[in-house]
Design a protein around this motif. Structure first.
Motif, PDB file in Angstrom:
ATOM      1  N   PHE A  34     -21.900 -23.325 -34.807  1.00 41.06           N
ATOM      2  CA  PHE A  34     -21.348 -24.254 -33.828  1.00 41.06           C
ATOM      3  C   PHE A  34     -21.693 -23.790 -32.415  1.00 41.06           C
ATOM      4  O   PHE A  34     -21.853 -22.601 -32.152  1.00 41.06           O
ATOM      5  N   TYR A  36     -19.763 -24.569 -28.697  1.00 43.23           N
ATOM      6  CA  TYR A  36     -18.661 -25.186 -27.976  1.00 43.23           C
ATOM      7  C   TYR A  36     -18.894 -25.015 -26.479  1.00 43.23           C
ATOM      8  O   TYR A  36     -19.508 -24.044 -26.028  1.00 43.23           O
ATOM      9  N   GLN A  38     -16.787 -24.980 -22.673  1.00 43.76           N
ATOM     10  CA  GLN A  38     -15.484 -24.885 -22.005  1.00 43.76           C
ATOM     11  C   GLN A  38     -15.683 -25.125 -20.518  1.00 43.76           C
ATOM     12  O   GLN A  38     -16.293 -24.297 -19.824  1.00 43.76           O
ATOM     13  N   ASN A  41     -10.733 -24.350 -16.658  1.00 45.75           N
ATOM     14  CA  ASN A  41      -9.317 -24.656 -16.898  1.00 45.75           C
ATOM     15  C   ASN A  41      -9.096 -25.678 -18.008  1.00 45.75           C
ATOM     16  O   ASN A  41      -8.113 -26.430 -17.980  1.00 45.75           O
ATOM     17  N   GLN A  42     -10.010 -25.692 -18.961  1.00 43.55           N
ATOM     18  CA  GLN A  42      -9.852 -26.598 -20.089  1.00 43.55           C
ATOM     19  C   GLN A  42     -10.012 -25.843 -21.393  1.00 43.55           C
ATOM     20  O   GLN A  42     -10.421 -24.679 -21.422  1.00 43.55           O
ATOM     21  N   GLY A  43      -9.686 -26.528 -22.488  1.00 40.08           N
ATOM     22  CA  GLY A  43      -9.938 -25.963 -23.809  1.00 40.08           C
ATOM     23  C   GLY A  43     -11.395 -26.133 -24.197  1.00 40.08           C
ATOM     24  O   GLY A  43     -12.212 -26.604 -23.409  1.00 40.08           O
ATOM     25  N   LEU A  44     -11.712 -25.737 -25.414  1.00 35.51           N
ATOM     26  CA  LEU A  44     -13.092 -25.813 -25.882  1.00 35.51           C
ATOM     27  C   LEU A  44     -13.358 -27.156 -26.552  1.00 35.51           C
ATOM     28  O   LEU A  44     -12.512 -27.679 -27.274  1.00 35.51           O
ATOM     29  N   LEU A  46     -16.335 -29.315 -28.895  1.00 38.67           N
ATOM     30  CA  LEU A  46     -17.511 -29.147 -29.734  1.00 38.67           C
ATOM     31  C   LEU A  46     -18.714 -29.851 -29.118  1.00 38.67           C
ATOM     32  O   LEU A  46     -18.652 -31.024 -28.763  1.00 38.67           O
ATOM     33  N   PHE A  90     -20.015 -21.323 -25.789  1.00 41.03           N
ATOM     34  CA  PHE A  90     -19.711 -20.371 -26.851  1.00 41.03           C
ATOM     35  C   PHE A  90     -20.421 -20.763 -28.138  1.00 41.03           C
ATOM     36  O   PHE A  90     -20.317 -21.902 -28.587  1.00 41.03           O
ATOM     37  N   MET A 100     -13.266 -18.686 -38.061  1.00 42.67           N
ATOM     38  CA  MET A 100     -14.357 -18.905 -37.131  1.00 42.67           C
ATOM     39  C   MET A 100     -14.359 -17.802 -36.091  1.00 42.67           C
ATOM     40  O   MET A 100     -13.327 -17.503 -35.498  1.00 42.67           O
ATOM     41  N   PHE A 102     -16.256 -16.206 -32.590  1.00 42.79           N
ATOM     42  CA  PHE A 102     -16.978 -16.647 -31.413  1.00 42.79           C
ATOM     43  C   PHE A 102     -17.792 -15.525 -30.798  1.00 42.79           C
ATOM     44  O   PHE A 102     -17.405 -14.347 -30.847  1.00 42.79           O
TER      45      PHE A 102
ATOM     46  N   TYR B  35      -5.790 -18.269 -30.789  1.00 45.76           N
ATOM     47  CA  TYR B  35      -6.838 -17.437 -30.217  1.00 45.76           C
ATOM     48  C   TYR B  35      -6.348 -16.931 -28.863  1.00 45.76           C
ATOM     49  O   TYR B  35      -5.622 -17.626 -28.148  1.00 45.76           O
ATOM     50  N   LEU B  43     -13.113 -14.756 -26.616  1.00 49.84           N
ATOM     51  CA  LEU B  43     -12.159 -15.436 -27.498  1.00 49.84           C
ATOM     52  C   LEU B  43     -11.957 -14.624 -28.761  1.00 49.84           C
ATOM     53  O   LEU B  43     -12.892 -14.395 -29.507  1.00 49.84           O
ATOM     54  N   PHE B  90      -4.976 -20.008 -26.865  1.00 47.15           N
ATOM     55  CA  PHE B  90      -5.394 -21.318 -27.355  1.00 47.15           C
ATOM     56  C   PHE B  90      -4.923 -21.522 -28.783  1.00 47.15           C
ATOM     57  O   PHE B  90      -5.123 -20.669 -29.650  1.00 47.15           O
ATOM     58  N   PHE B 103      -9.307 -27.779 -30.292  1.00 49.84           N
ATOM     59  CA  PHE B 103      -8.524 -26.878 -29.456  1.00 49.84           C
ATOM     60  C   PHE B 103      -7.524 -27.615 -28.587  1.00 49.84           C
ATOM     61  O   PHE B 103      -7.771 -28.732 -28.128  1.00 49.84           O
ATOM     62  N   GLY B 104      -6.410 -26.945 -28.338  1.00 51.73           N
ATOM     63  CA  GLY B 104      -5.508 -27.370 -27.294  1.00 51.73           C
ATOM     64  C   GLY B 104      -6.065 -26.963 -25.938  1.00 51.73           C
ATOM     65  O   GLY B 104      -7.116 -26.317 -25.848  1.00 51.73           O
ATOM     66  N   GLU B 105      -5.341 -27.308 -24.885  1.00 53.69           N
ATOM     67  CA  GLU B 105      -5.828 -27.026 -23.533  1.00 53.69           C
ATOM     68  C   GLU B 105      -5.527 -25.611 -23.070  1.00 53.69           C
ATOM     69  O   GLU B 105      -5.967 -25.212 -21.997  1.00 53.69           O
ATOM     70  N   GLY B 106      -4.788 -24.887 -23.851  1.00 49.69           N
ATOM     71  CA  GLY B 106      -4.523 -23.501 -23.508  1.00 49.69           C
ATOM     72  C   GLY B 106      -3.197 -23.313 -22.795  1.00 49.69           C
ATOM     73  O   GLY B 106      -2.692 -24.215 -22.125  1.00 49.69           O
TER      74      GLY B 106
END
Lengths: 112, 112
Positions: A34, A36, A38, A41-44, A46, A90, A100, A102, B35, B43, B90, B103-106
């Protein structure tokens, strides 16, 4: 055990130039691969994934990656980058559905 | 509708305190994860639950305790917070047949 190595921690490029972000993995069994992205200030999110089949995988935002089993690589490419592609990228490997791992990430900075 | 949601998004607290971060997913996934992302963006997987059962427990101090009341929720409780716990945490959930993580936004935790 599986592991992921991203060979470049930072990649600066100019807008509209091509880019390649390198990823190598090690695993004694078949894996899923995979990429990803980012944004700050955000999540990851795909970008793309390789599960099986064609070794050239196309993802969102014009990115693609090629699975090379003999070199155990899964490099990410884009022929022409935009300022908005500036983000952390990532590479990740999963050898079953529940684990998983990273890489350390590559910071892509696109300059005008 | 947010697929994977975490609360709180920001958490600032003193050393020695106890705090919790909550996570919920509405995707119907069976597997959820925590994570930790450090200041260098690395991560690291901490825990994974499949249908409320702990399946991955990396080398994490005992001060960290995950709890999964049902397969849609995975909370993280941290006792006796230390400076080194400062990070972005996360939550993620898994589409089982492909290994892809959502993923969530953290949750950014700052320990003073």
């Amino acid at each position: 055990a599986q592991s992921v190595t991203q060979l470049d921690s930072q990649v600066p490029v100019f807008e509209e130039a091509p880019v390649e972000l390198r990823c190598n993995y090690s695993s004694s069994v078949s894996v899923y691969l995979f990429w990803y992205v980012q944004y700050p200030n955000q999540g990851l999110q795909l970008l793309l994934k390789y599960l099986s089949g064609s070794t050239l995988v196309k993802g969102i935002n014009g990115f693609e990656a090629e699975f090379n089993k003999s070199q155990t690589s899964f490099h990410l490419r884009k022929p022409s980058v935009h300022i908005s592609d500036t983000a952390e990228y990532f590479c990740a490997v999963s050898y079953n559905n529940n684990d998983m791992r990273f890489g350390a990430g590559t910071r892509l900075t696109v300059k005008p | 509708d947010t697929a994977v949601s975490q609360t709180p998004k920001y958490l600032v607290t003193q050393m020695g305190n106890d705090k919790s971060i909550k996570c919920e997913q509405n995707l119907g996934h069976d597997t959820m994860y925590w994570y930790k992302q450090d200041s260098k963006k690395f991560l690291k997987i901490m825990f994974s639950y499949n249908n409320k059962e702990l399946i991955i427990n990396e080398t994490v101090p005992n001060r960290f305790s995950p709890k999964s009341p049902d397969k849609a929720h995975l909370n993280l409780h941290i006792n006796s917070l230390e400076l080194g716990d400062s990070a972005v945490y996360f939550c993620a959930s898994n589409r089982g047949n492909t290994g892809e993580l959502f993923f969530g936004e953290g949750s950014r935790l700052t320990v003073l």
